[in-house]
Design a protein around this motif. Structure first.
Motif, short mmCIF file in Angstrom:
data_model
loop_
_atom_site.label_atom_id
_atom_site.label_comp_id
_atom_site.label_asym_id
_atom_site.label_seq_id
_atom_site.Cartn_x
_atom_site.Cartn_y
_atom_site.Cartn_z
N HIS A 1 0.94 -0.94 0.24
CA HIS A 1 0.72 -0.41 0.29
C HIS A 1 0.90 1.16 0.21
O HIS A 1 2.50 1.01 1.11
CB HIS A 1 -1.04 0.48 1.29
N PRO B 1 0.17 5.90 0.41
CA PRO B 1 -0.56 6.61 0.61
C PRO B 1 -0.32 7.69 -0.56
O PRO B 1 1.02 7.77 -0.90
CB PRO B 1 0.14 7.27 1.91
N LEU C 1 -5.70 11.15 -4.95
CA LEU C 1 -6.00 9.66 -5.48
C LEU C 1 -6.43 9.90 -6.72
O LEU C 1 -5.69 8.50 -7.60
CB LEU C 1 -6.87 9.15 -4.63
N ARG D 1 -13.63 5.73 1.92
CA ARG D 1 -13.23 5.86 2.16
C ARG D 1 -11.14 6.04 1.54
O ARG D 1 -10.42 5.99 2.21
CB ARG D 1 -12.37 4.31 2.79
N ASN D 2 -11.75 7.31 0.37
CA ASN D 2 -10.62 7.27 0.08
C ASN D 2 -9.00 6.14 -0.25
O ASN D 2 -8.49 7.32 -0.01
CB ASN D 2 -9.72 8.43 0.53
N VAL D 3 -9.53 5.51 -1.01
CA VAL D 3 -8.65 4.39 -1.80
C VAL D 3 -9.48 3.92 -2.61
O VAL D 3 -10.54 3.82 -3.33
CB VAL D 3 -8.74 3.52 -0.29
N GLY E 1 -2.51 -1.10 -3.21
CA GLY E 1 -3.44 0.22 -2.86
C GLY E 1 -3.04 1.92 -2.46
O GLY E 1 -2.13 1.81 -1.88
N TRP F 1 -3.95 4.87 -0.88
CA TRP F 1 -4.79 5.57 -0.22
C TRP F 1 -4.73 7.05 0.02
O TRP F 1 -3.27 7.52 -0.09
CB TRP F 1 -4.40 5.02 0.99
N SER G 1 -6.76 7.86 5.43
CA SER G 1 -7.30 7.15 5.10
C SER G 1 -6.84 5.40 5.14
O SER G 1 -8.24 5.02 5.93
CB SER G 1 -7.90 7.60 3.99
N ALA G 2 -6.21 5.15 5.32
CA ALA G 2 -6.00 4.28 6.15
C ALA G 2 -6.08 3.68 7.26
O ALA G 2 -6.31 3.81 8.05
CB ALA G 2 -4.21 4.22 5.79
#
Length: 163
Positions: free
Chosen positions: A17, A19, A23, A45-47, A61, A63, A67-68
């Motif tokens: 993942h 950050p 996004l 969830r902003n992902v 992923g 993020w 949001s993680a």
């Protein structure tokens, strides 16, 4: 499985993942320039998640800042056998490692992510990094299932709700 040994069921790294500061910009980059397939974007969830080599092989992923899960700074997931993940709470407890759910809460069983579907358990390393054991389950994804305990997924499938 030898008591207290996780390695016997670990098959490789499943996910990592990152950050990201924007996004939407990152989704465009990883889909259009890198060529990865978008698995899902969960706006609330902003992902966003991308398949890397197919859903059984790996996932990336992305993020949006802040949001993680588990107040994640760094996270990765091992691709593991279903047996290892199902038995992970007992194994982790035997190692004096606290099994955690998706939101960082102590748990007594793994959770299932319905959108994949996959069974998962989290724990932290000595530096507080988020480590996950994950196995992609057979069956049709069910985003409405959300994230629930494995026993709820088993019960759902025994009722024949969705394959």
């Amino acid at each position: 499985m030898t008591q207290g040994v996780l390695n016997e069921g670990i098959l490789g790294i499943y996910e990592t993942h990152l950050p990201v500061s924007d996004l939407e910009r990152s989704i465009a980059f990883y889909s259009q320039k890198v060529g990865l397939t978008l698995a899902t974007e969960i706006r609330e969830r902003n992902v966003a998640f991308f398949w890397v080599g197919g859903k059984e092989a790996g996932m990336l992923g992305l993020w949006g800042v802040g949001s993680a899960p588990l107040h994640m700074k760094l996270h990765f997931a091992f691709r593991a056998t279903q047996e290892l993940v199902v038995n992970a709470c007992a194994t982790l407890n035997a190692l004096n490692v606290k099994p955690l759910g998706f939101r960082g809460e102590p748990v007594t069983e793994p959770v299932v992510f319905g959108w994949m579907p996959a069974i998962s358990i989290y724990f932290k390393d000595p530096d507080g990094h988020s480590i996950e054991l994950l196995h992609v389950l057979d069956g049709v994804p069910d985003p409405e299932f959300g994230v629930q305990p494995y026993s709820a997924w088993v019960e759902r499938n025994q009722r024949g709700s969705k394959p």
